[in-house]
Enzyme design. Structure first.
Site, PDB file in Angstrom:
ATOM      1  N   ARG A 107       1.009  -1.158   0.135  1.00  0.00           N
ATOM      2  CA  ARG A 107       0.074  -0.022  -0.095  1.00  0.00           C
ATOM      3  C   ARG A 107       0.868   1.214  -0.169  1.00  0.00           C
ATOM      4  O   ARG A 107       1.734   1.391   0.829  1.00  0.00           O
ATOM      5  CB  ARG A 107      -0.745  -0.034   1.152  1.00  0.00           C
ATOM      6  CG  ARG A 107      -1.584   1.339   1.532  1.00  0.00           C
ATOM      7  CD  ARG A 107      -2.738   1.468   2.477  1.00  0.00           C
ATOM      8  NE  ARG A 107      -3.637   0.604   2.047  1.00  0.00           N
ATOM      9  CZ  ARG A 107      -4.927   0.731   2.494  1.00  0.00           C
ATOM     10  NH1 ARG A 107      -5.210   1.517   3.707  1.00  0.00           N
ATOM     11  NH2 ARG A 107      -6.034   0.140   2.094  1.00  0.00           N
ATOM     12  N   HIS A 134      -7.500   0.612  -6.487  1.00  0.00           N
ATOM     13  CA  HIS A 134      -7.528  -0.039  -5.006  1.00  0.00           C
ATOM     14  C   HIS A 134      -8.289  -1.436  -5.447  1.00  0.00           C
ATOM     15  O   HIS A 134      -9.382  -1.802  -5.242  1.00  0.00           O
ATOM     16  CB  HIS A 134      -8.499   0.743  -4.028  1.00  0.00           C
ATOM     17  CG  HIS A 134      -8.362   0.099  -2.829  1.00  0.00           C
ATOM     18  ND1 HIS A 134      -7.851  -1.150  -2.414  1.00  0.00           N
ATOM     19  CD2 HIS A 134      -8.953   0.572  -1.470  1.00  0.00           C
ATOM     20  CE1 HIS A 134      -7.693  -1.335  -1.125  1.00  0.00           C
ATOM     21  NE2 HIS A 134      -8.375  -0.545  -0.538  1.00  0.00           N
ATOM     22  N   GLN A 137     -10.100  -3.948  -3.011  1.00  0.00           N
ATOM     23  CA  GLN A 137     -11.379  -3.523  -2.562  1.00  0.00           C
ATOM     24  C   GLN A 137     -12.515  -3.592  -3.573  1.00  0.00           C
ATOM     25  O   GLN A 137     -13.581  -4.184  -3.335  1.00  0.00           O
ATOM     26  CB  GLN A 137     -11.232  -1.790  -2.505  1.00  0.00           C
ATOM     27  CG  GLN A 137     -12.656  -1.235  -1.939  1.00  0.00           C
ATOM     28  CD  GLN A 137     -12.909  -1.923  -0.390  1.00  0.00           C
ATOM     29  OE1 GLN A 137     -12.156  -1.871   0.353  1.00  0.00           O
ATOM     30  NE2 GLN A 137     -14.196  -2.573  -0.392  1.00  0.00           N
ATOM     31  N   ASP A 229     -17.188   7.282  -1.343  1.00  0.00           N
ATOM     32  CA  ASP A 229     -16.138   7.094  -0.584  1.00  0.00           C
ATOM     33  C   ASP A 229     -15.978   8.579   0.033  1.00  0.00           C
ATOM     34  O   ASP A 229     -16.587   9.432  -0.218  1.00  0.00           O
ATOM     35  CB  ASP A 229     -14.972   6.528  -1.578  1.00  0.00           C
ATOM     36  CG  ASP A 229     -13.678   6.470  -0.845  1.00  0.00           C
ATOM     37  OD1 ASP A 229     -13.519   6.228   0.189  1.00  0.00           O
ATOM     38  OD2 ASP A 229     -12.609   6.301  -1.632  1.00  0.00           O
ATOM     39  N   CYS A 269     -16.068   1.663   0.599  1.00  0.00           N
ATOM     40  CA  CYS A 269     -14.992   0.870   1.028  1.00  0.00           C
ATOM     41  C   CYS A 269     -14.530   1.150   2.482  1.00  0.00           C
ATOM     42  O   CYS A 269     -13.896   0.059   2.930  1.00  0.00           O
ATOM     43  CB  CYS A 269     -13.912   1.134   0.088  1.00  0.00           C
ATOM     44  SG  CYS A 269     -13.312   2.798   0.362  1.00  0.00           S
ATOM     45  N   ARG A 297     -13.395  -8.488   1.999  1.00  0.00           N
ATOM     46  CA  ARG A 297     -11.998  -8.439   1.431  1.00  0.00           C
ATOM     47  C   ARG A 297     -11.310  -9.679   1.914  1.00  0.00           C
ATOM     48  O   ARG A 297     -10.372 -10.077   1.145  1.00  0.00           O
ATOM     49  CB  ARG A 297     -11.472  -7.224   2.293  1.00  0.00           C
ATOM     50  CG  ARG A 297     -11.855  -5.793   2.157  1.00  0.00           C
ATOM     51  CD  ARG A 297     -11.411  -5.302   0.693  1.00  0.00           C
ATOM     52  NE  ARG A 297      -9.949  -5.429   0.656  1.00  0.00           N
ATOM     53  CZ  ARG A 297      -9.190  -4.485   0.873  1.00  0.00           C
ATOM     54  NH1 ARG A 297      -9.564  -3.234   1.516  1.00  0.00           N
ATOM     55  NH2 ARG A 297      -7.909  -4.446   0.941  1.00  0.00           N
TER      56      ARG A 297
HETATM   57  N1   CP Z   1     -11.174  -0.010   2.575  1.00  0.00           N
HETATM   58  C1   CP Z   1      -9.900  -0.110   2.744  1.00  0.00           C
HETATM   59  O1   CP Z   1      -8.840  -0.391   2.203  1.00  0.00           O
HETATM   60  O2   CP Z   1      -9.578   0.162   4.359  1.00  0.00           O
HETATM   61  P1   CP Z   1      -8.242   0.306   5.043  1.00  0.00           P
HETATM   62  O3   CP Z   1      -7.606   1.702   4.691  1.00  0.00           O
HETATM   63  O4   CP Z   1      -8.737   0.372   6.642  1.00  0.00           O
HETATM   64  O5   CP Z   1      -7.430  -0.887   4.737  1.00  0.00           O
HETATM   65  N1  NVA Z   2     -10.068   6.840  -1.274  1.00  0.00           N
HETATM   66  C1  NVA Z   2      -9.666   6.358  -0.033  1.00  0.00           C
HETATM   67  C2  NVA Z   2      -9.876   4.774   0.241  1.00  0.00           C
HETATM   68  C3  NVA Z   2      -9.359   4.344   1.450  1.00  0.00           C
HETATM   69  C4  NVA Z   2      -9.569   2.795   1.664  1.00  0.00           C
HETATM   70  C5  NVA Z   2      -7.945   6.781   0.226  1.00  0.00           C
HETATM   71  O1  NVA Z   2      -7.404   6.427  -0.918  1.00  0.00           O
HETATM   72  O2  NVA Z   2      -7.931   7.185   1.211  1.00  0.00           O
END
Ligand code: CP
Ligand code: NVA
Length: 313
Positions: A107, A134, A137, A229, A269, A297
């Site tokens: 990530r 992502h 997700q 989101d 998400c 997930r």
């Molecule tokens: N939806 C998601 O990826 O959540 P986190 O940021 O908690 O991993």
């Molecule tokens: N769009 C959000 C998703 C979090 C899971 C971010 O990137 O912070």
């Protein structure tokens, strides 16, 4: 039959419709095994390195449990605590980790860092969220939609809010699978034009539609699935105050969802910012499937990692 052994998941573009379908079928099988308490240790002795350059609850916990429940092991590597954080290159990190582990999840901010990691790693690399995409997700979201609607092709999805990473992966998946998606996004926050172009190309082949509008009512009108989101993603914290003003009309609330189909589902998400992009009444209401999304997930990632490492059920 789809063969996903030794593959990477860097972008939703990496998976064909057939491969997505295969992952969802396997995820459903693994979910049933887990729910009925049957053993499914498909990956004994296998390990996954998880590099995190941004915070996480769901991704961290679900990937750790992915490996635990499959009989393997996950290593949490905070990017700030490993040498990557003080200048060791992405390529060298990839080479080194490949000598220890069987797969790497990352990530981070830049999509190009995930691409570089995959280029130099000799093991599968999985995108656990970048500024651009992502995909994990969206696999979970597709499983959730399939469970609730018993089909994917032909549904209408409404995306309301920022043209962000999650919207990008969702758009690509919808177009690939013949799902119609309308995104309502304020001016200046449009999705990436390359991604929109790729989605439109897929859509031309599947008969799906990819529509961009400024008007949330147009998107939500007769939608089967309403998705939103956060208005400020990780890394955009400094823009939060400004974004709240711009996105005010893009809140998912009772008035907006009254335009959706009666049996619509609401998706997010998570983490949600209650009172901003969505109100409590919708998050906690009867149409919300957000906790299923979070749970799924785990199931889709178990399928994904198992298939990437050559295991099957
Ligand atoms: N939806 C998601 O990826 O959540 P986190 O940021 O908690 O991993
Ligand atoms: N769009 C959000 C998703 C979090 C899971 C971010 O990137 O912070």
């Amino acid at each position: 039959m789809a063969n996903l052994k030794n593959r990477d998941l860097i972008s939703m573009r990496d998976l064909s419709a057939e491969e997505i379908g295969y992952i969802l079928v396997m995820a459903t099988k693994l979910k049933a095994l887990q729910k009925s308490g049957q053993p499914h240790a498909l990956l004994p002795g296998k390990s996954l390195a998880m590099i995190f350059q941004k915070p996480s609850t769901r991704t961290r916990v679900s990937f750790e449990l992915t490996m635990f429940q499959l009989g393997g092991h996950a290593l949490y590597l905070n990017a700030g605590d490993i040498q990557l954080g003080r200048g060791e290159t992405v390529a060298d990190t990839a080479r080194v980790l490949s000598r220890y582990v069987n797969a790497i999840m990352i990530r981070t901010f830049k999509q190009s860092d995930v691409e570089e990691l995959a280029q130099y790693a000799s093991v599968p690399v999985i995108n656990g969220l970048t500024d651009l995409e992502h995909p994990c997700q969206i696999l979970a979201d597709l499983l959730t939609i399939k469970e609730r609607k018993h089909r994917l092709a032909g549904l209408k999805l409404a995306w309301v809010g920022d043209g962000n990473n999650v919207s990008h992966s969702l758009m690509l998946a919808c177009a690939r699978l013949g799902m119609n998606i309308t995104l309502a996004v304020p001016e200046g926050y449009d999705p990436d034009p390359d991604i929109v172009g790729a989605a439109q190309e897929y859509a031309a082949g599947t008969g799906a539609s990819v529509v961009l509008t400024r008007d949330p009512a147009v998107a939500v009108n007769r939608a089967d699935v309403v998705v939103t989101d956060t208005w400020a993603s990780m890394g955009q914290e400094g823009e939060h105050a400004e974004r709240i003003k711009v996105f005010e009309a893009y809140q998912v609330n009772k008035t907006l969802v009254s335009l959706a189909n009666k049996d619509y589902i609401f998706m997010h998400c998570l983490p949600a910012h209650r009172g901003e992009e969505v109100v409590d009444e919708i998050m906690d209401g009867p149409h919300s499937v957000v906790w299923d999304e979070a749970e799924n997930r785990l199931h889709v990632q178990k399928a994904l990692v198992a298939l990437f490492l050559g295991a099957n059920v």
